[in-house]
Design a protein around this motif. Structure first.
Motif, short mmCIF file in Angstrom:
data_model
loop_
_atom_site.label_atom_id
_atom_site.label_comp_id
_atom_site.label_asym_id
_atom_site.label_seq_id
_atom_site.Cartn_x
_atom_site.Cartn_y
_atom_site.Cartn_z
N LEU A 483 0.86 -1.18 0.00
CA LEU A 483 0.00 0.00 0.00
C LEU A 483 0.90 1.22 0.00
CD1 LEU A 483 -1.41 -2.26 2.19
CD2 LEU A 483 -3.29 -0.70 1.67
N VAL A 484 0.87 1.97 -1.09
CA VAL A 484 1.83 3.05 -1.31
C VAL A 484 1.16 4.40 -1.03
CG1 VAL A 484 3.39 4.11 -2.98
CG2 VAL A 484 3.01 1.63 -3.03
N GLU A 485 1.90 5.23 -0.34
CA GLU A 485 1.43 6.57 0.00
C GLU A 485 1.23 7.40 -1.27
OE1 GLU A 485 3.01 9.81 3.26
OE2 GLU A 485 4.48 8.67 2.12
N GLN A 486 0.20 8.24 -1.27
CA GLN A 486 -0.02 9.13 -2.40
C GLN A 486 -0.07 10.57 -1.91
OE1 GLN A 486 -3.50 8.34 -4.86
NE2 GLN A 486 -2.56 9.48 -6.54
N ASP A 487 0.63 11.45 -2.61
CA ASP A 487 0.61 12.85 -2.22
C ASP A 487 -0.70 13.50 -2.65
OD1 ASP A 487 2.00 14.38 -5.05
OD2 ASP A 487 2.03 12.22 -4.76
N PRO A 488 -1.17 14.50 -1.89
CA PRO A 488 -2.44 15.17 -2.20
C PRO A 488 -2.27 16.20 -3.32
CG PRO A 488 -1.53 16.05 -0.17
CD PRO A 488 -0.61 14.96 -0.61
N ASP A 489 -2.60 15.82 -4.52
CA ASP A 489 -2.47 16.67 -5.70
C ASP A 489 -3.82 17.33 -5.99
OD1 ASP A 489 -2.27 17.75 -8.26
OD2 ASP A 489 -1.22 16.02 -9.09
N PRO A 490 -3.89 18.66 -6.03
CA PRO A 490 -5.18 19.33 -6.27
C PRO A 490 -5.77 19.02 -7.64
CG PRO A 490 -3.37 20.91 -6.36
CD PRO A 490 -2.80 19.64 -5.82
N ASN A 491 -4.95 18.53 -8.57
CA ASN A 491 -5.47 18.18 -9.89
C ASN A 491 -6.08 16.78 -9.95
OD1 ASN A 491 -4.68 20.66 -11.19
ND2 ASN A 491 -2.57 19.94 -11.04
N ASN A 492 -5.84 15.97 -8.92
CA ASN A 492 -6.54 14.70 -8.77
C ASN A 492 -7.86 15.03 -8.09
OD1 ASN A 492 -4.43 13.30 -9.89
ND2 ASN A 492 -3.70 12.43 -7.97
N ARG A 493 -8.96 14.90 -8.82
CA ARG A 493 -10.17 15.50 -8.26
C ARG A 493 -11.45 14.82 -8.75
NH1 ARG A 493 -10.81 21.53 -10.79
NH2 ARG A 493 -12.44 21.48 -9.22
N VAL A 494 -12.51 15.10 -8.01
CA VAL A 494 -13.87 14.69 -8.36
C VAL A 494 -14.62 15.94 -8.79
CG1 VAL A 494 -16.01 13.64 -7.53
CG2 VAL A 494 -13.80 12.87 -6.62
N THR A 495 -15.20 15.89 -9.98
CA THR A 495 -16.10 16.95 -10.43
C THR A 495 -17.39 16.28 -10.92
OG1 THR A 495 -15.05 16.92 -12.62
CG2 THR A 495 -14.22 18.54 -11.05
N LEU A 496 -18.25 17.05 -11.56
CA LEU A 496 -19.51 16.52 -12.08
C LEU A 496 -19.41 16.37 -13.59
CD1 LEU A 496 -22.08 18.74 -10.13
CD2 LEU A 496 -21.24 16.46 -9.51
N SER A 497 -19.91 15.26 -14.09
CA SER A 497 -19.97 15.09 -15.54
C SER A 497 -21.04 16.01 -16.11
CB SER A 497 -20.29 13.64 -15.89
OG SER A 497 -20.48 13.51 -17.29
N SER A 498 -20.70 16.69 -17.17
CA SER A 498 -21.68 17.55 -17.85
C SER A 498 -22.45 16.77 -18.91
CB SER A 498 -20.96 18.73 -18.50
OG SER A 498 -20.00 18.27 -19.45
N GLU A 499 -22.09 15.51 -19.10
CA GLU A 499 -22.67 14.72 -20.19
C GLU A 499 -23.39 13.47 -19.72
OE1 GLU A 499 -21.11 12.63 -24.37
OE2 GLU A 499 -19.71 13.70 -23.04
N PHE A 500 -22.90 12.84 -18.64
CA PHE A 500 -23.41 11.52 -18.26
C PHE A 500 -24.13 11.59 -16.92
CE2 PHE A 500 -19.81 10.80 -21.06
CZ PHE A 500 -20.39 9.97 -22.02
N THR A 501 -25.30 10.98 -16.86
CA THR A 501 -26.13 10.99 -15.66
C THR A 501 -26.43 9.56 -15.23
OG1 THR A 501 -28.14 11.09 -17.01
CG2 THR A 501 -27.21 13.19 -16.26
N ASP A 502 -27.00 9.44 -14.02
CA ASP A 502 -27.42 8.13 -13.52
C ASP A 502 -28.90 7.92 -13.81
OD1 ASP A 502 -28.84 9.60 -11.62
OD2 ASP A 502 -27.49 9.12 -9.97
N GLY A 503 -29.49 6.87 -13.23
CA GLY A 503 -30.87 6.54 -13.51
C GLY A 503 -31.88 7.52 -12.95
N LEU A 504 -31.44 8.41 -12.07
CA LEU A 504 -32.33 9.44 -11.52
C LEU A 504 -32.12 10.79 -12.19
CD1 LEU A 504 -32.09 8.57 -7.71
CD2 LEU A 504 -33.83 7.85 -9.36
N GLY A 505 -31.26 10.80 -13.20
CA GLY A 505 -31.01 12.05 -13.92
C GLY A 505 -29.98 12.94 -13.26
N LEU A 506 -29.28 12.44 -12.24
CA LEU A 506 -28.26 13.23 -11.55
C LEU A 506 -26.91 13.05 -12.23
CD1 LEU A 506 -29.23 12.35 -7.86
CD2 LEU A 506 -29.89 14.39 -9.16
N PRO A 507 -26.10 14.11 -12.29
CA PRO A 507 -24.79 13.98 -12.94
C PRO A 507 -23.90 12.98 -12.20
CG PRO A 507 -24.97 16.09 -11.80
CD PRO A 507 -26.34 15.47 -11.79
#
Length: 642
Positions: A483-507
């Motif tokens: 298990l290798v340590e990972q540095d906190p990179d601000p470019n590694n991120r979670v955003t919202l898809s503007s194109e793909f949604t789930d079964g409830l219509g949420l991004p």
């Protein structure tokens, strides 16, 4: 949604995993009214259905017992999730993968969305070592661009010790305190774990013997503060009963802790969740939180969508009003909910996001694997008996080297080649090796003249010959993981898809992910450690034996090692961290050390998403300890408000 149609309570919690369940239960002990929204199914009356699903599944992946369907279409799932089967060759195909991955490398960890959250965890319950909380001051004082911050000043090994102890009692951790006193880990005087440690395996003992005596030249690559002339193997603290505890049985060695313990000797959050609901907490399942409503700087309510079937449709809407709100939906779904909460343009960047830090600093423990065959002259180690992992190597996870490369921790596997040769149409081991010798194939890499010793390149056996061959080989197969340590990179991120949604219509969540040179060099050190260990055991290394062993892995990359290009791979450890980090400065963090939002003083964001750094220890014990501290802070705030 009109506020007068909302349920009301003192505290509303989104998510019923470790953090959500622990907080709900602690608050109910104090008479505080609690409503919990759970995106997936509720707690079943027993685990029989989950066990049946697991037994019947062709792919025994970590998510296999739990809904929704492993092979479902992400665009149709009401409460979707990433699964191991989505993270192969199609990892970046949004039609196949719930996570919309933008790369450049795959994020290969998974999670479940059911009552109890990550019930498919292994049970490993390690404390952080002191320097894990003080990376900047311990290792980066003289480095201008050192990427690791310190945790807040009141979140240290010593101040967390009380909360670690309470979490260990609630989860039921089996360990030996004296054995866990390494690298300065703090325990109060006369502290004892709830239960004695889980006994080590034969392989644990063999590895310990092999690493007991080493030379300085052999271990120079580790870069430790002092020369290393021996490496200790220690049992792993585990939330698994070594003896009966709180009306649950002791571990019976079923060897499928991941994904499910058939006798619940391993703790999972449904245990605490049941305690909370027995005390009066209200659990609303099949309820997907869709927006956090902010009014005059405070959270006023949370809206949610209901459904009945895995693929929808939406069956209704609801909302809950409370004095205090807690989002405990894991380090991907929590930022997703916050970023979806636009409040008709009043919070255009999402809730709790004045810092633009929500979703950033996504971390995991990139998992590097090695597997080998002990020599025929060696005594068998008999894998597949007992828990999946009982011991590991933690003493190498801190040192001066952390100024330049990532640390690693070593897991010693107790399940042979089970999942390391999986991914084929006929599953994992011992099935793969067996089919190789029945049909004269070589998918495992072991059916060669060198190992069959019958004169054929690929042997096809039956009867006593097959039984003898399998007894000889599978009892000597083993694997280790880093298990290798990972540095906190601000470019590694979670955003919202503007194109793909789930079964409830949420991004759906959109993931950007990469490995820095700092982390890759940690994997290179793990590669060297693997070679050292296998050499000391006299084992034949199968990690990269087949020409195409890494060819179909989306986590492959090349590094120059000793002047030669070497193909390495990584997978996900399931340790999703860092996407709404804690800190003192509201400009560079999302929550304070009590996990309370800097922007909204009645909103708490909990779980491993608050970790400023990820260290090498599995995050569950630390996030549980933080959850208990947060519950205490919430109760104090409610009392002060009358």
């Amino acid at each position: 949604m009109a506020a007068n149609n909302c349920m009301t309570c003192d505290v509303a919690i989104v998510g019923s995993g470790f953090a959500g369940s622990l907080i709900a239960n602690e608050l109910r002990k104090k008479g505080i009214t609690v409503v919990i929204l759970e995106a997936g199914p509720g707690v079943p009356p027993n685990i029989n259905k989950y066990m049946k699903t697991f037994y019947e599944a062709n792919a025994k992946v970590p998510e296999s017992p739990y809904p929704p369907d492993l092979f479902g279409e992400p665009a149709k799932m009401a409460a979707g999730r990433p699964t191991s089967l989505m993270l192969g060759a199609s990892w970046n195909d949004p039609k196949q993968s719930y996570l919309v991955q933008k790369g450049p490398r795959p994020f290969t960890s998974t999670y479940d969305r059911v009552a109890g959250g990550t019930s498919h965890w292994l049970g490993t319950s390690l404390r952080f070592v002191p320097s894990d909380f003080t990376m900047k001051s311990s290792h980066g004082k003289d480095t201008k661009d050192f990427p690791f911050p310190d945790w807040p000043e009141d979140t240290t090994s010593e101040t967390m010790s009380k909360w670690y102890g309470l979490a260990e009692a609630e989860l039921g951790v089996s360990a030996d305190m004296e054995e866990q006193k390494y690298l300065g880990i703090h325990f109060p005087d006369k502290y004892t774990y709830p239960m004695p440690r889980i006994p080590g395996s034969l392989l644990d003992q063999r590895v310990g013997e092999a690493l007991a005596k080493l030379t300085e030249d052999e271990t120079k690559f580790l870069g430790m503060d002092q020369p290393v002339t021996g490496i200790k193997v220690r049992s792993l603290p585990a939330a698994r009963n070594s003896q009966p505890y709180r009306n649950r049985r002791a571990c019976a060695g079923n060897t499928n802790c991941i994904p499910i313990c058939p006798i619940q000797a391993k703790y999972d959050p449904t245990i605490t969740l049941n305690d909370a609901t027995d005390r009066g907490a209200k659990l609303i399942d099949h309820a997907v939180a869709s927006e956090v409503i902010v009014e005059n700087g405070r959270v006023g309510q949370i809206n949610y969508i209901t459904y009945k079937e895995e693929n929808g449709p939406k069956t209704g809407e609801g909302c809950v009003k409370a004095k205090i709100f807690v989002i405990a939906a894991n380090a991907i779904e929590t930022p997703r909910l916050l970023l979806m909460s636009k409040n008709d343009g009043r919070t255009p960047n999402g809730v709790a996001n004045s810092s633009d830090m929500v979703g950033r600093h996504l971390m995991d423990h990139p998992y590097y694997l090695g597997w080998a065959l002990l020599p025929q002259t060696a005594k068998p180690v008999f894998p597949y008996r007992g828990p999946l992992i009982t011991s590991g190597i933690g003493d190498l996870c801190d040192g001066a080297f952390r100024a330049k490369r990532a640390a690693f921790r070593v897991d010693i596997g107790n399940e042979g080649w089970n999942f390391v040769v999986a991914g084929l149409k006929f599953g994992g081991d011992p099935h793969v090796t067996t089919i190789d010798f029945v049909n004269g194939m070589n998918s495992s890499g072991i059916n060669t003249k060198e190992f069959s010793q019958l004169g054929d390149e690929k042997s096809a056996l039956f009867g006593a010959d097959l039984a003898n061959k399998m007894n000889s080989l599978t009892t000597r197969q083993f694997r280790i993981g880093f298990l290798v340590e990972q540095d906190p990179d601000p470019n590694n991120r979670v955003t919202l898809s503007s194109e793909f949604t789930d079964g409830l219509g949420l991004p759906r969540p959109e993931i950007s992910y990469n490995l820095s040179d700092y982390t890759r060099q940690g994997i290179v050190a793990a590669y060297r450690m693997r070679k050292l260990l296998f050499d000391k055991l006299g084992a034949t290394d199968f990690t990269h034996r087949l020409p195409d062993a890494s060819g179909d892995s989306p986590g492959r990359f090349e590094e120059m090692i000793d002047g030669k290009p070497v193909t390495l791979t990584y997978g996900g450890a399931g340790h999703i961290m860092g996407t709404y980090r804690m800190g003192k400065d509201s400009k560079t963090s999302v929550v304070d050390s009590n996990q309370r939002s800097h922007d909204h003083n009645n909103l708490y964001l909990v779980g491993s998403g608050t970790f400023p750094t990820g260290a090498t220890a599995n995050p569950t014990l630390t996030l549980s300890a933080l959850a208990l501290r947060t519950a205490d802070n919430i109760a104090t705030n409610l009392r002060s408000r009358g």
